[in-house]
Write a protein that holds these residues in place. Structure first.
Motif, short mmCIF file in Angstrom:
data_model
loop_
_atom_site.label_atom_id
_atom_site.label_comp_id
_atom_site.label_asym_id
_atom_site.label_seq_id
_atom_site.Cartn_x
_atom_site.Cartn_y
_atom_site.Cartn_z
N VAL A 71 40.24 44.89 23.05
CA VAL A 71 41.30 46.03 22.86
C VAL A 71 41.12 47.09 23.73
CG1 VAL A 71 40.46 46.98 20.89
CG2 VAL A 71 42.84 46.82 21.00
N LEU A 72 39.79 47.58 23.73
CA LEU A 72 39.76 48.64 24.75
C LEU A 72 39.92 48.31 26.15
CD1 LEU A 72 38.65 51.76 24.72
CD2 LEU A 72 36.31 51.01 24.82
N ARG A 73 39.46 47.31 26.47
CA ARG A 73 39.55 46.78 27.79
C ARG A 73 41.12 46.59 28.44
NH1 ARG A 73 35.55 42.92 26.97
NH2 ARG A 73 37.20 40.99 27.22
N SER A 74 41.89 46.18 27.33
CA SER A 74 43.23 46.06 27.82
C SER A 74 43.96 47.31 27.38
CB SER A 74 43.92 45.10 26.66
OG SER A 74 43.61 45.47 25.33
N GLY A 75 43.38 48.38 27.05
CA GLY A 75 44.08 49.77 27.01
C GLY A 75 43.90 50.56 27.94
N SER A 76 42.81 51.60 27.52
CA SER A 76 42.57 52.74 28.62
C SER A 76 41.32 52.49 29.58
CB SER A 76 42.15 53.93 27.70
OG SER A 76 41.66 54.84 28.51
N SER A 77 42.00 52.16 30.84
CA SER A 77 41.27 51.76 32.09
C SER A 77 40.30 52.88 32.34
CB SER A 77 41.98 51.34 33.25
OG SER A 77 42.74 50.24 33.01
N ALA A 83 22.63 54.62 45.10
CA ALA A 83 22.99 53.15 45.49
C ALA A 83 23.45 52.39 44.11
CB ALA A 83 21.83 52.35 45.85
N ASP A 84 22.60 52.67 42.97
CA ASP A 84 22.95 52.48 41.53
C ASP A 84 24.43 52.54 41.38
OD1 ASP A 84 20.53 51.65 41.51
OD2 ASP A 84 19.75 53.11 40.22
N VAL A 85 24.75 53.96 41.40
CA VAL A 85 25.99 54.45 41.18
C VAL A 85 27.09 53.97 42.11
CG1 VAL A 85 27.75 56.35 41.04
CG2 VAL A 85 25.41 56.69 40.05
N ILE A 86 26.93 53.73 43.43
CA ILE A 86 28.02 53.16 44.33
C ILE A 86 28.17 51.53 43.94
CG2 ILE A 86 28.16 52.19 46.78
CD1 ILE A 86 26.66 54.87 47.77
N GLY A 87 27.11 50.93 43.55
CA GLY A 87 27.39 49.42 43.06
C GLY A 87 28.34 49.41 41.67
N ALA A 88 28.13 50.43 40.83
CA ALA A 88 29.03 50.36 39.57
C ALA A 88 30.29 50.88 40.14
CB ALA A 88 28.10 51.51 38.67
N VAL A 89 30.43 51.85 40.86
CA VAL A 89 31.66 52.33 41.34
C VAL A 89 32.66 51.27 42.05
CG1 VAL A 89 32.94 53.76 43.03
CG2 VAL A 89 31.28 54.66 41.52
N LEU A 90 31.93 50.52 42.85
CA LEU A 90 32.43 49.45 43.44
C LEU A 90 33.13 48.26 42.63
CD1 LEU A 90 30.18 48.93 46.59
CD2 LEU A 90 32.68 49.80 46.57
N VAL A 91 32.32 47.76 41.58
CA VAL A 91 32.75 46.80 40.72
C VAL A 91 34.04 47.56 39.74
CG1 VAL A 91 31.91 45.63 38.54
CG2 VAL A 91 30.85 45.42 40.77
N CYS A 92 33.73 48.76 39.33
CA CYS A 92 34.71 49.43 38.42
C CYS A 92 36.11 49.23 39.35
CB CYS A 92 34.27 50.96 38.29
SG CYS A 92 33.18 50.77 36.78
N GLY A 93 35.94 49.67 40.35
CA GLY A 93 37.23 49.57 41.40
C GLY A 93 37.78 48.40 41.64
N LEU A 94 36.88 47.24 41.43
CA LEU A 94 37.37 45.81 41.76
C LEU A 94 38.13 45.75 40.58
CD1 LEU A 94 37.33 43.24 43.24
CD2 LEU A 94 35.18 42.76 42.34
N TRP A 95 37.49 45.94 39.17
CA TRP A 95 37.94 45.56 38.12
C TRP A 95 39.47 46.13 37.95
CZ3 TRP A 95 38.76 48.89 33.55
CH2 TRP A 95 38.98 48.08 32.36
N LEU A 96 39.38 47.69 38.35
CA LEU A 96 40.69 48.29 38.29
C LEU A 96 41.95 47.47 39.03
CD1 LEU A 96 39.88 51.99 38.41
CD2 LEU A 96 40.67 50.70 36.51
#
Length: 116
Positions: free
Chosen positions: A53-59, A96-109
């Motif tokens: 429900v959270l994933r389908s709501g506020s990205s 590098a950790d944060v960049i990896g997380a940002v890239l995946v979050c961007g892909l998910w968005l």
């Protein structure tokens, strides 16, 4: 939740290895690529760990939660490494950790936007 904990456990295990155990010096910068990939994987598992429900709501909320978890775990990982012989703290690893997380979050968005 289980996949996220498994990825965190894998990161902890790898971070607990002494500096001479894992040789990544074959290619310059390969350790940063490894950080990017493993924290990208962590980000994916954190996103999935959110209730549907959270994933389908506020990205934005999911992305911020994911980035905070990855950043804090990356910082704790570097702190943990400071106690392991042959290992050292690296701000570049956290970046590098944060960049990896940002890239995946961007892909998910992007995927959410394309499928909406």
């Amino acid at each position: 939740m289980v996949p996220m904990i498994m990825v965190m456990g894998t990161i902890f295990f790898l971070s607990h290895q002494q500096g001479d155990t894992i040789d990544l010096s074959v290619l310059p910068g390969i350790d940063k690529v490894a950080h990017l990939l493993i924290y990208g994987t962590l980000a994916a598992t954190v996103i999935v760990a959110h209730k549907p429900v959270l994933r389908s709501g506020s990205s934005l909320r999911v992305v911020l939660n994911t980035l905070v978890v990855c950043l804090l775990y990356g910082l704790s990982d570097e702190f943990h490494q400071s106690f392991i012989p042959g290992r050292y703290v690296s701000a570049g690893d956290v970046v590098a950790d944060v960049i990896g997380a940002v890239l995946v979050c961007g892909l998910w968005l992007f995927i959410r936007w394309r499928t909406a």
